[in-house]
Every structure is written in C-alpha cells, then in structure tokens.
Design a protein around this motif. Sequence first.
Motif, short mmCIF file in Angstrom:
data_model
loop_
_atom_site.label_atom_id
_atom_site.label_comp_id
_atom_site.label_asym_id
_atom_site.label_seq_id
_atom_site.Cartn_x
_atom_site.Cartn_y
_atom_site.Cartn_z
N SER A 93 0.83 -1.20 0.00
CA SER A 93 0.00 0.00 0.00
C SER A 93 0.87 1.25 0.00
CB SER A 93 -0.92 0.00 1.24
OG SER A 93 -0.14 -0.04 2.42
N LEU A 94 2.17 1.08 -0.22
CA LEU A 94 3.08 2.20 -0.23
C LEU A 94 2.86 3.04 -1.49
CD1 LEU A 94 6.39 0.38 0.81
CD2 LEU A 94 4.82 1.64 2.28
N ASN A 95 3.10 4.35 -1.38
CA ASN A 95 3.02 5.18 -2.58
C ASN A 95 4.37 5.15 -3.31
OD1 ASN A 95 4.81 7.09 -1.40
ND2 ASN A 95 3.10 8.19 -0.45
N LYS A 96 4.43 5.83 -4.44
CA LYS A 96 5.63 5.76 -5.27
C LYS A 96 6.86 6.24 -4.52
CE LYS A 96 7.71 7.71 -9.45
NZ LYS A 96 7.55 8.61 -10.61
N ASP A 97 6.78 7.38 -3.85
CA ASP A 97 7.95 7.91 -3.15
C ASP A 97 8.44 6.95 -2.07
OD1 ASP A 97 7.92 10.17 -4.71
OD2 ASP A 97 6.88 11.41 -3.24
N GLN A 98 7.52 6.31 -1.37
CA GLN A 98 7.91 5.35 -0.33
C GLN A 98 8.59 4.13 -0.92
OE1 GLN A 98 3.91 5.10 1.31
NE2 GLN A 98 4.59 6.02 3.24
N ILE A 99 8.05 3.66 -2.06
CA ILE A 99 8.65 2.51 -2.73
C ILE A 99 10.07 2.84 -3.19
CG2 ILE A 99 8.54 1.06 -4.80
CD1 ILE A 99 5.48 1.09 -4.49
N ARG A 131 22.59 -10.18 -5.84
CA ARG A 131 22.84 -10.18 -7.28
C ARG A 131 21.56 -10.34 -8.10
NH1 ARG A 131 25.67 -14.33 -8.94
NH2 ARG A 131 25.57 -15.46 -6.97
N HIS A 132 20.43 -10.03 -7.52
CA HIS A 132 19.18 -9.94 -8.25
C HIS A 132 18.20 -9.09 -7.46
CE1 HIS A 132 18.11 -13.42 -5.60
NE2 HIS A 132 16.91 -12.86 -5.62
N ILE A 133 17.12 -8.69 -8.11
CA ILE A 133 16.07 -7.92 -7.45
C ILE A 133 15.06 -8.90 -6.86
CG2 ILE A 133 14.28 -6.16 -7.75
CD1 ILE A 133 17.20 -5.19 -8.15
N PRO A 134 14.82 -8.86 -5.55
CA PRO A 134 13.95 -9.86 -4.92
C PRO A 134 12.49 -9.72 -5.32
CG PRO A 134 14.59 -8.18 -3.34
CD PRO A 134 15.38 -7.91 -4.58
N GLN A 135 11.73 -10.78 -5.09
CA GLN A 135 10.35 -10.85 -5.55
C GLN A 135 9.48 -9.76 -4.94
OE1 GLN A 135 9.12 -13.05 -7.98
NE2 GLN A 135 7.46 -11.56 -7.87
N ASP A 136 9.69 -9.42 -3.68
CA ASP A 136 8.83 -8.40 -3.08
C ASP A 136 9.03 -7.04 -3.75
OD1 ASP A 136 11.41 -8.29 -1.85
OD2 ASP A 136 10.58 -7.15 -0.18
N THR A 137 10.23 -6.78 -4.24
CA THR A 137 10.46 -5.53 -4.97
C THR A 137 9.83 -5.60 -6.36
OG1 THR A 137 12.52 -5.15 -3.75
CG2 THR A 137 12.21 -3.92 -5.81
N VAL A 138 9.90 -6.75 -7.02
CA VAL A 138 9.21 -6.92 -8.30
C VAL A 138 7.71 -6.70 -8.11
CG1 VAL A 138 8.66 -8.56 -10.14
CG2 VAL A 138 10.98 -8.46 -9.21
N ASP A 139 7.17 -7.18 -7.00
CA ASP A 139 5.75 -6.95 -6.71
C ASP A 139 5.45 -5.46 -6.54
OD1 ASP A 139 5.22 -9.66 -6.85
OD2 ASP A 139 5.33 -9.97 -4.68
N GLN A 140 6.40 -4.72 -5.98
CA GLN A 140 6.23 -3.27 -5.88
C GLN A 140 6.28 -2.61 -7.25
OE1 GLN A 140 9.25 -2.17 -3.00
NE2 GLN A 140 7.80 -2.36 -1.30
N PHE A 141 7.10 -3.14 -8.15
CA PHE A 141 7.07 -2.64 -9.53
C PHE A 141 5.68 -2.82 -10.13
CE2 PHE A 141 11.83 -3.88 -10.24
CZ PHE A 141 12.22 -2.79 -9.47
N LYS A 142 5.08 -3.96 -9.86
CA LYS A 142 3.72 -4.20 -10.36
C LYS A 142 2.75 -3.16 -9.80
CE LYS A 142 4.43 -9.21 -10.74
NZ LYS A 142 3.96 -10.55 -10.29
N ALA A 143 2.91 -2.85 -8.51
CA ALA A 143 2.05 -1.85 -7.89
C ALA A 143 2.23 -0.48 -8.53
CB ALA A 143 2.33 -1.77 -6.39
N LEU A 144 3.44 -0.21 -9.02
CA LEU A 144 3.71 1.06 -9.70
C LEU A 144 3.21 1.06 -11.15
CD1 LEU A 144 7.34 1.84 -8.45
CD2 LEU A 144 5.23 3.01 -7.78
N GLY A 145 2.77 -0.08 -11.63
CA GLY A 145 2.26 -0.16 -13.00
C GLY A 145 3.32 -0.42 -14.04
N VAL A 146 4.50 -0.88 -13.61
CA VAL A 146 5.61 -1.06 -14.55
C VAL A 146 5.26 -2.05 -15.65
CG1 VAL A 146 7.90 -2.12 -14.73
CG2 VAL A 146 7.47 -0.38 -12.99
N TYR A 147 4.67 -3.18 -15.28
CA TYR A 147 4.50 -4.25 -16.26
C TYR A 147 3.20 -4.12 -17.06
CZ TYR A 147 8.50 -6.05 -13.78
OH TYR A 147 9.74 -6.17 -13.22
N ARG A 148 2.28 -3.32 -16.59
CA ARG A 148 1.04 -3.09 -17.33
C ARG A 148 1.11 -1.78 -18.12
NH1 ARG A 148 -3.91 -2.97 -14.33
NH2 ARG A 148 -3.02 -4.54 -12.94
N ALA A 149 2.23 -1.10 -18.05
CA ALA A 149 2.35 0.24 -18.61
C ALA A 149 1.98 0.29 -20.09
CB ALA A 149 3.77 0.77 -18.40
#
Length: 379
Positions: free
Chosen positions: A11-17, A32-50
């Motif tokens: 439920s974090l906003n963009k600045d918090q993420i 050496r990789h981006i963890p899944q919880d951060t990828v889920d935050q990308f989804k919340a930001l609309g990265v993959y549906r952009a």
Amino acid sequence: MSVQAATLPTSLNKDQILEEIRKRAPEFQQLRHIPQDTVDQFKALGVYRAFVPERFGGDAISPAAFCRLIEDIAAADASAGWVASFGVSATYLGTLPPETYAKIFGENPDTVFAGAMFPPQAATTVAGGYQVSGQWPWGSGIMGADLAGVGIKVEDQQTKLPLIAIMPKDKVEVVDTWKTIGLRATGSHDIKVDQVVVPKEWTFIRGSKPSMEDRIFRYPAMALASQVLAVVALGAARSALDFLHESGNRQSVTGAPKPGARPYLQSEYAKARGKYLGAQALFYDTLEEGYEELAHNDVISPDTHVRLRLVASKAAKDGAEAARMAFALGGSTVIAEGHPMGRYMLDAAAVAQHAFLSEGTWTGAGAAMFDEPTMPGYP
C-alpha cells in the motif's frame, strides 16, 4: 500457459517505494538480483502493465511516461531500474498471435516476462509445437519473471530473424552465472531449458510486424528497446550528481572550505549536471515528438526514427560520462568498497556497454543520416 493475476501486497506510494529501493540497494548487490517483493512493488507502480492496451487491463501509457518512471526507479537503484525496464516486453510480445497475447495479459496485465534471445538454439518440430533445449546467457530479470522466452531456430523457419519460444518460468532452470561489477543486481543469469514443448502459437518472430495496430505497437520496437535501457544511465547519473551536491555542502573535516565552495568543483559539477540535463531534455522531447507523430500518421518518418535511436545512444553515453565526472569530483572517500558513488559510475558505464547503445550505434545513426546501409533497427 496462463499466469494467475498477482495480488499486489503493498500500500506504499511511489515515493515510499523508491525510498525503500534506495535503502535496500546494498542488499540487492549481495543478492545479485532484485527480490520478488520488490518486483511486486514494480507491479504496484504499474511497470508491467504500462504498455498493455487498456482492453486487456493495461494503462497504455506513452514511451516518455514509461521512461520517466524507469529513470526514477534507476535513480533509486540502477539494477532495479534495469529489471523494471523490461515492462517494455508487453510491446514486442505484440507480435504473438492476438489470442495468445489476450490470454497472457487479459488474465494478468502485470505479467512479468524475461528473455534470453541469443544465440538462437536449434529446436525440433514435434507434435504440439517445438521441443526446445539449450542454454542462453543474459536473462535479465529472470529471477522475478512469470514467463520466460528463449531464441530458437527451426527447420521450417521462413526468416533469418530469431524465433522466440515462450514458456512458464517454472519450465526453465536459472543457472547462476551473473557475477559483474556493473548492474550487478539485475540477476541476468543464464536460462536453461531441457526438452520443453512449446506450442507454435506461443512463439513469435522477433522483429516482425506486430499483430495489433495500437499506437504503441507502431512505435519503432528497437528504438523503444534501446530507450528503456538508456534511461537507466540517466537515473544513475542523477543519483551521482545529487550525492555530489549533497556532500559538497558539508563542511570538510580538515577545516578546509566545504567542497561546494571550491571553484574547480563548482565548474566541473556544472559541466556534469549540464551534460545530464541536456541529454535528458533531448531524450524526452524526441520521444514525445515521435509518439505524437504516430497520433497523426501510421508510421514514424525516417528522420524521426533515426533520432529516436540516436537520443538513446546519447542518453546512455552522456549519463555514463556525467556519473564518471561526479565520481572523479568525489574525493578519496568514494574509492571505498561499497561506496554508492562507485556503484553509480559502474552501473551507468555498464548501460552504455549494451549492444543497443554501444559505439556501433553511433555509426548506425550516421550511416542512416547519409542514406547508407546500416544495421537492423534503423530505417
């Protein structure tokens, strides 16, 4: 081969993420990789549906808007920005049969795709599609992907362009090979596949004409692919310059004038900031011009097409140079292992090393300007 819709846990906003990504950057370096919880935050930001069309539940934003988002993420951590940039996959998957595209993004517009395309490996035609085996390097973002794609070649292939076979992530093995000094946390490991049968309707010819006519699918694919990567260098440069500016206002422990009061630093900082701002302004202006052109025409003009590629090369090169200049002005403390300034410089430099952005792309742009033969991706 459907992918279940994701439940976005944050439920974090963009600045918090972005602040959380910034704080966790050292952790990402260790992983050496981006963890899944951060990828889920990308989804919340609309990265993959952009870039997914609205009829499939996507946001259908412009290339410039997407790149601004990626630059912000990259300013928090360049590797995170690099992984997020593969939200662009929703555009080149547009060459899939429309029914397959609808199945993927209609069921989950936040689907994460990662691919390792080259070199194409021989696949066998069997009942039900193609049987795929092999190992491919450069699988950026594979650790957090839902779907994986690999480059194949088959006997009945009608083109020299690579055929891309798509399969669920759980059908592939990730081989830990990514050990680098730049973009270390992208998790760009090898992808290994062993006798996976991929239906023909889950394959597409990379570089072929998309099966849909939306404006984003008419935007030059190679230009967009280079732009979403180049902007990562701008993000890293911004962080380096911001760090230098902040440290320049701190009083020296030796009693000497604070760094920001020193004329040489003032001059060189202004040059580096100007290089970043110039590349950034030209980059976004050109992207917006190109996308607007497609609102009135079916295709991009050759001149605009060349400039769309050129500004990506410039953003990568100037971003890397601005980050290097900031590092050079940082004094002796920035050479310490793990210092963020070293990471900013190396990450930005790594962006400019990519094949889509390297020195040869300048030759491609120049050749196109003189109507001489050039590499694929230019008009």
